[in-house]
Each structure stands twice: as C-alpha cells, then as structure tokens.
Design a protein around this motif. Structure first.
Motif, PDB file in Angstrom:
ATOM      1  N   ASP A 166      33.364  -7.732  -8.915  1.00  0.00           N
ATOM      2  CA  ASP A 166      33.269  -8.181  -7.533  1.00  0.00           C
ATOM      3  C   ASP A 166      32.649  -9.567  -7.489  1.00  0.00           C
ATOM      4  OD1 ASP A 166      34.565  -6.145  -6.227  1.00  0.00           O
ATOM      5  OD2 ASP A 166      32.760  -4.968  -5.894  1.00  0.00           O
ATOM      6  N   THR A 167      33.390 -10.516  -8.068  1.00  0.00           N
ATOM      7  CA  THR A 167      32.950 -11.901  -8.102  1.00  0.00           C
ATOM      8  C   THR A 167      34.128 -12.803  -7.744  1.00  0.00           C
ATOM      9  OG1 THR A 167      33.500 -12.216 -10.437  1.00  0.00           O
ATOM     10  CG2 THR A 167      31.256 -11.447  -9.931  1.00  0.00           C
TER      11      THR A 167
ATOM     12  N   LEU B 265      33.846  -9.344  -0.846  1.00  0.00           N
ATOM     13  CA  LEU B 265      32.785 -10.350  -0.902  1.00  0.00           C
ATOM     14  C   LEU B 265      32.642 -11.127   0.409  1.00  0.00           C
ATOM     15  CD1 LEU B 265      33.604 -11.811  -4.433  1.00  0.00           C
ATOM     16  CD2 LEU B 265      31.720 -10.272  -3.846  1.00  0.00           C
TER      17      LEU B 265
END
Length: 168
Positions: free
Chosen positions: A68-69, A106
């Motif tokens: 999750d970047t 995000l």
C-alpha cells in the motif's frame, strides 16, 4: 537529447549494479530504481526486459510488505504500460485497475500520479472497445488535471511535489 537519455540510462544501470553488489537491489529503494530502468526499457522497445525489472521490483515490495504505497502503484502501472504496448489489453486494464485500487486506499487518486493512471486506464478501455468506461475514466482524469492546474496557479508549481520512493 538522445545523449542525455543514454547517459541517464547508463546512470540507472550503474546504480542498479551497485545496489546488486551491495545486495540492496531487492529493497524498496532498489524497486524504485528497477522501475525507472524498466520504464527506460519500455521506451527502447525492450518490453520483456522491462517486465522482468517490474516483476523484480514488485517482488521486492511484496517481500518488504510495501504493497500500500505509491511506489507499488507505480510498479503496477508501469507493468500495465508494458502490457498495453504489447497489445495485451486485458493484462493492461487489470494492472491499471490494481494500481488505481492502491491509490484509492491511500487517498491519492486526485494527484498527478492518479491522473496518469486514470489516463492510461481510459486509453486501455478505449483500445479494448469499452468507450463508455473510457469516456468516464478520461473525464475523471481531465477533472483531476484541471484541479491540479488550479492548485498550481494558486500555490505555485510545488503544490504537488511527487516523491514516489518511500523510505525502507
């Protein structure tokens, strides 16, 4: 300009070699370099080699639990571009959708990166023959770009400084 690109590619190759020698290429920082090198390879029509770089970058990020970047989203989108260039539209759409899903988690869709992913996804939808999805997706990308332009006019060009590389 061609010499500048060749120099940049040489620098990326050298940096990857150094990180490989230090056994650091399979880290998030290495994944960022591999992704940049893969993007150069796409433009040089070296799709298979580019896909190998993207796969290694993705594996490094998975191993580091960095899914999750923004970097992981970038890797997924870069792989999708390579698939689109090879005419593998289903793989391209799936990759762009996966990249977009990461950016949604995000809360980063309404950014320059999100807009690029949406543009590419819209084009892939269109190439696949899904004009309704293409129009909606490209419309959202345009809306985001106009918002970004307005923010940059108000707050300056630095309003959206993108740093895709996360610390490891």
């Amino acid at each position: 300009a061609t010499d500048d690109l060749a120099g940049a590619r040489e620098s990326l190759e050298s940096a990857c070699e150094v990180l490989e020698a230090l056994r650091r290429l399979d880290t998030p920082a290495g994944a960022a370099l591999l992704t940049k090198r893969g993007n150069f390879k796409i433009h040089a029509d070296e799709t298979e080699a580019a896909l190998a770089d993207f796969a290694r970058a993705q594996e490094a990020l998975l191993a580091a639990e960095q899914v999750d970047t923004r970097l992981f989203a970038d890797v997924l989108a870069s792989r999708a571009v390579a698939h689109a260039r090879d005419g593998l539209l289903e793989e391209a759409v799936a990759g762009f959708e996966a990249s977009l899903a990461v950016l949604e988690r995000l809360d980063q869709v309404r950014t320059p990166q999100g807009s690029r992913v949406l543009q590419n996804l819209g084009i892939a939808y269109g190439d696949r023959g899904d004009s309704e999805k293409a129009d909606a997706t490209l419309g959202l990308a345009k809306e985001i770009l106009l918002e970004i332009e307005e923010l940059q006019e108000t707050y300056g060009q630095g309003a959206f400084q993108e740093h895709v590389v996360e610390e490891d």
